[in-house]
Design a protein around this motif. Structure first.
Motif, mmCIF file in Angstrom:
data_model
loop_
_atom_site.group_PDB
_atom_site.id
_atom_site.type_symbol
_atom_site.label_atom_id
_atom_site.label_comp_id
_atom_site.label_asym_id
_atom_site.label_seq_id
_atom_site.Cartn_x
_atom_site.Cartn_y
_atom_site.Cartn_z
ATOM 1 N N ILE A 3 39.199 37.700 27.291
ATOM 2 C CA ILE A 3 40.598 37.682 26.873
ATOM 3 C C ILE A 3 40.589 37.204 25.429
ATOM 4 O O ILE A 3 40.379 36.021 25.173
ATOM 5 N N PRO A 5 41.297 35.589 22.045
ATOM 6 C CA PRO A 5 42.247 34.521 21.749
ATOM 7 C C PRO A 5 43.410 34.974 20.873
ATOM 8 O O PRO A 5 44.515 34.466 20.992
ATOM 9 N N GLU A 7 45.086 37.500 21.154
ATOM 10 C CA GLU A 7 46.070 38.217 21.962
ATOM 11 C C GLU A 7 46.923 37.274 22.795
ATOM 12 O O GLU A 7 47.728 37.710 23.607
ATOM 13 N N GLY A 9 46.397 35.507 25.371
ATOM 14 C CA GLY A 9 46.212 35.485 26.814
ATOM 15 C C GLY A 9 46.940 36.590 27.554
ATOM 16 O O GLY A 9 46.976 36.599 28.779
ATOM 17 N N SER A 12 43.465 41.815 28.147
ATOM 18 C CA SER A 12 42.049 41.688 28.471
ATOM 19 C C SER A 12 41.370 43.038 28.271
ATOM 20 O O SER A 12 42.003 44.087 28.369
ATOM 21 N N TYR A 38 44.717 37.192 37.368
ATOM 22 C CA TYR A 38 45.389 36.452 36.294
ATOM 23 C C TYR A 38 46.782 37.052 36.127
ATOM 24 O O TYR A 38 46.986 38.005 35.387
ATOM 25 N N GLU A 40 49.457 36.328 34.662
ATOM 26 C CA GLU A 40 50.141 36.339 33.372
ATOM 27 C C GLU A 40 49.666 37.472 32.466
ATOM 28 O O GLU A 40 50.281 37.764 31.443
ATOM 29 N N LEU A 41 48.573 38.099 32.828
ATOM 30 C CA LEU A 41 48.021 39.202 32.046
ATOM 31 C C LEU A 41 49.038 40.334 31.958
ATOM 32 O O LEU A 41 49.669 40.693 32.944
ATOM 33 N N HIS A 82 53.551 36.693 31.553
ATOM 34 C CA HIS A 82 53.439 35.390 30.901
ATOM 35 C C HIS A 82 54.796 34.929 30.373
ATOM 36 O O HIS A 82 55.462 35.645 29.637
#
Length: 142
Positions: A3, A5, A7, A9, A12, A38, A40-41, A82
């Protein structure tokens, strides 16, 4: 599943290796699993094994040469992502139901297995570029 940084979070990049025709479609299934792991992706970019997932230029090369927007994009609307993404708010667009609701997106930048032999990178010869560069040692009076 790196992932990046930069971006925040939300994105991916997944690298996949299709070994047979029956692996076709598993790359998108892997992206769905990443969303489940994940929550929040927001976005997943899928690339083949010959793409360096730690090199943004290489990932963008895959998107430029192995991706068709109308065929290679999968949208999953109306899901929680997110909370810190400011675009996920009804103020951004009234079609967004509530803050934190978004559309997850898969960008499939992989080659269809049946076409793998047609998507081989061009091999370039090593070139000595020193005759074309200025003499950096003479700059600034050094």
């Amino acid at each position: 599943m790196p992932i990046p940084p930069e971006e925040g979070g939300f994105l991916s990049i997944l690298q996949v290796k299709k070994r047979s025709e029956s692996d076709q479609g598993r790359e998108r299934q892997a992206a769905l699993m990443a969303f489940g792991i994940y929550s929040e992706l927001k976005q997943v970019i899928l690339v083949d094994e010959d793409v360096d997932i730690f090199d943004t230029n290489d990932v963008l090369w895959a998107m430029t040469t192995r991706y068709q927007g109308d065929i290679s994009t999968v949208f999953i609307p109306g899901v929680r992502c997110h909370q810190l993404d400011p675009s996920q708010d009804p103020a951004f667009d009234p079609r967004i139901l509530a803050h934190g609701i978004s559309t997850k997106t898969i960008f499939d930048c992989t080659v269809p297995y049946r076409l793998k032999d047609k998507f081989v990178r061009a091999q370039f010869k090593d070139v000595d570029v020193t005759p074309f560069l200025p003499d950096w040692t003479k700059q600034d009076g050094k």
